[in-house]
Scaffold this motif. Sequence first.
Motif: not given
Length: 108
Positions: A10-11, A14-15, A17-18, A30, A80
């Motif tokens: 998941l992390n 997130k990275k 997508a970031y 952000r 991130y």
Amino acid sequence: MAFRTTAVALNNMKKWAYNLSGFNKYGLLRDDCLHETEDVTEALRRLPQHVVDERNFRMVRAMQLSLTKTILPKEEWTKYEEDQLYLTPIVEQVKKEREERENWEKIY
């Protein structure tokens, strides 16, 4: 063990997508990308002046880079792990205050 693997995956997502969003390539955070509503404007008014100045610098630099169709060197991209939410907590507080005021006006 499965929970840890899921958390790592998941992390990583997130990275990914970031980095895919692209604003970090211009050095933005952000919270720099929030749509400026009345709540955001009020939250910006409550920030210390040096934080607002830093935000304005990042925004102007990003606009200049966009106009010249370039991006920052990779070592200057916002990472991130370094991105911090400096405005979101204040925006949430402003929203709660506004909603409380609206509820108060409805009742009385």
